[in-house]
Write an enzyme that holds these catalytic residues in place. Sequence first.
Site, short mmCIF file in Angstrom:
data_model
loop_
_atom_site.label_atom_id
_atom_site.label_comp_id
_atom_site.label_asym_id
_atom_site.label_seq_id
_atom_site.Cartn_x
_atom_site.Cartn_y
_atom_site.Cartn_z
N LYS A 59 27.43 -20.88 42.03
CA LYS A 59 26.68 -19.69 41.60
C LYS A 59 27.33 -18.43 42.16
CE LYS A 59 22.54 -22.40 40.96
NZ LYS A 59 21.34 -23.04 41.49
N GLN A 103 17.13 -22.35 46.15
CA GLN A 103 17.74 -23.59 45.68
C GLN A 103 16.83 -24.79 45.98
OE1 GLN A 103 20.80 -23.81 44.01
NE2 GLN A 103 20.24 -25.95 43.71
N ASP A 126 15.03 -18.07 37.84
CA ASP A 126 14.93 -19.48 37.42
C ASP A 126 13.83 -19.68 36.38
OD1 ASP A 126 16.80 -21.28 38.35
OD2 ASP A 126 15.83 -21.57 40.30
#
Length: 296
Positions: A59, A103, A126
Amino acid sequence: MERRETSVATILDGKEIAGLIREEAKSDLDVLDQHGIKLKLTVVLVGDDPASATYVRSKERVAGEVGLDSEIIRLQSDTTQAELLGIVDRLNQDDSVDGILVQLPLPKHIDEDAVLDKISPEKDVDGFHPISVGRNVSGMKGAVWPCTPAGIMKMLRLKGIETEGRHAVVVGRSNIVGKPMAMLLLEANATVSMCHSRTKDLAAITKQADILVVAVGRANMITSEHVKQGAVVIDVGMNRVDGKLTGDVDFASVEPVASAITPVPGGVGRLTVATLMLNTLKLGATRRKQYELIQR
Ligand code: NDP
């Protein structure tokens, strides 16, 4: 056994498609840059899970490639839930941060739902916050869809794969892949069926699919016996088999039956990270009231 014709399927190359998505993000970020606006993605990693560390590094790398500032906050695995919530709160208040990603998975002593719930919906890259889910499902603006299903939809569009009026079958009903995937296909006017661990006679349903998306986490579970001749097959699965990354779809068996198929590795995984950049761009530009600059 039924006799099946064999043909050569189009391989949906995640590397190529992710490249196109990154280019789109980069060109929009360049426009914002020209107006003196620099967007930033902050990723929080708790603990030392090697797979999570790899995802976070990729990322960071892709953010750099497209011209997005990124910051990784690495926390010890014994970080308390209160400490993590405090950090998320600080990021929510920090005006320089456009996107926040915690995460997953988190260590067992931390309640994932409480953490996802703490992320400000306007920075929820997300798309897992209940407000983001609600906005998306009700067709409201202001939220982004989870990166993996959003990336798959982008791939279908870029590859000219029609969804309208086609029967899409999604195997798996997780909040991060299966459910949003089904909603997105529905929004794109497909007729959608969802399968899961309690589905009876899975093959009878998957065999009706014009578009079959598999997100289960069981290596090679889908074989040619589950697939209709000419179907488009999207394999989200990422399983380690003898140290080798393996999909949920038995590629060797299904490829001769499908009209198009994503490989593993080199398929959907690449799209997820590239789409995260688009999600950050969209939320950042919206929050800074600059969305019209990047609207195509
Ligand atoms: P989850 O474990 O959260 O969900 C798995 C789903 O599969 C559940 O809905 C479960 O049903 C269903 N399932 C389990 N066994 C069967 C079965 N025998 N038949 C039919 N359905 C079954 O997984 P995720 O959605 O998080 O991930 C799925 C896979 O995708 C994993 O391999 C993961 O690593 C990968 N992944 C890949 C990404 C990428 O970028 N390429 C991103 C995210 C995930 P039930 O609900 O009834 O338990």
